[in-house]
Scaffold this active site. Sequence first.
Site, short mmCIF file in Angstrom:
data_model
loop_
_atom_site.label_atom_id
_atom_site.label_comp_id
_atom_site.label_asym_id
_atom_site.label_seq_id
_atom_site.Cartn_x
_atom_site.Cartn_y
_atom_site.Cartn_z
N SER A 277 -0.92 0.20 1.08
CA SER A 277 -1.60 -0.81 0.26
C SER A 277 -0.87 -2.14 0.37
O SER A 277 0.33 -2.16 0.67
CB SER A 277 -1.60 -0.35 -1.20
OG SER A 277 -2.08 -1.39 -2.04
N TYR B 196 2.93 2.85 -9.12
CA TYR B 196 2.09 2.79 -7.92
C TYR B 196 2.79 2.03 -6.79
O TYR B 196 2.86 2.50 -5.65
CB TYR B 196 0.76 2.12 -8.28
CG TYR B 196 -0.26 2.04 -7.17
CD1 TYR B 196 -1.06 3.14 -6.85
CD2 TYR B 196 -0.45 0.87 -6.44
CE1 TYR B 196 -2.01 3.06 -5.84
CE2 TYR B 196 -1.40 0.78 -5.43
CZ TYR B 196 -2.18 1.88 -5.14
OH TYR B 196 -3.13 1.80 -4.14
#
Length: 275
Positions: free
Chosen positions: A150, A163
């Site tokens: 990501s 995350y």
Amino acid sequence: MSTHPTRTPIAGRFKGKVALVTGGTNGIGHAIALELLREGAQVVVSGLPADAAEGKRAFAAAGFSPLILAGDMGEENFCRELVAGTVAQHGRLDYLVNNAFSFIAKGLDATRADFLYSLEVGPLGFALMIQLAAEHMKKGGGGAVVNVSSISACIAQPNRWTYNMAKGAVAQLTRCAALDLAPHKIRVNSVSPGWIWTREVDKAAGGDRATFDPVWGQFHMLARMGHPVEIAGPVLFLLSDDASFITGTNLPVDGGYNSLGPEGLGQNTKIAGTK
Ligand SMILES: NC(=O)c1ccc[n+]([C@@H]2O[C@H](COP(=O)([O-])OP(=O)(O)OC[C@H]3O[C@@H](n4cnc5c(N)ncnc54)[C@H](O)[C@@H]3O)[C@@H](O)[C@H]2O)c1
């Protein structure tokens, strides 16, 4: 809002190959699995038990019925069953797409359990899957892995220790696994999507894509958010023989997010020396 892009498959590119896509029942993983099927691969997907039926319906609507195995990637036994089930079904394993990830987004309020689950589903699950899949890829003479990382892997975002830390670890896993698996002709890379319209994002937008696409689109040079199929194409490229000299790296698929400076797209800023 940007219109949903379509993609023309490269017919037969993955004929005779077997791919395992984690989190393939929904979102980005679903798009990757579907494009692999459209290009001739045999595909097995995993998903959370709550998502299995929806995934089955979505594949059937496109004319496919891949094996779907339901379970939690944070559980070692399920990871083992997933790889064994793939090989039992199709006799080999050529490609792994590590895509399923925990979406726990917490910072100062994160508990030890939040951190542990994020890491277990994320980099630890990815690592175990690579270890297990590599055994079968070696038998087939090689293979390729793509980890879905990501933009969050290398930047700070508010309240996202869990995350972003887990995604950051995926970058190092990708490099180290690529080095050790290179002698076995197994390439390992990652892709880092920008903001993509999937259900988590849709939920945050309250389903109002028309309003939020231009707002969140401003984070990207292309001034819009991405769609799952736009991640699928680059992932298939990295799996394919066209990427035969690419390993240990990360491919941003982020509409220019990572290269955009603090001035953003410029429409709200008068920048010295520019018109
Ligand atoms: N959507 C975005 O904007 C975006 C941006 C960057 C990276 N990503 C990454 O893309 C990947 C897919 O995200 P998405 O937006 O398509 O999500 P999604 O919610 O649409 O789909 C997630 C898939 O993963 C499965 N899954 C989730 N947790 C699991 C678990 N613990 N065990 C087993 N399966 C599990 C779900 O069943 C589903 O199939 C993730 O790695 C995510 O971090 C997404």
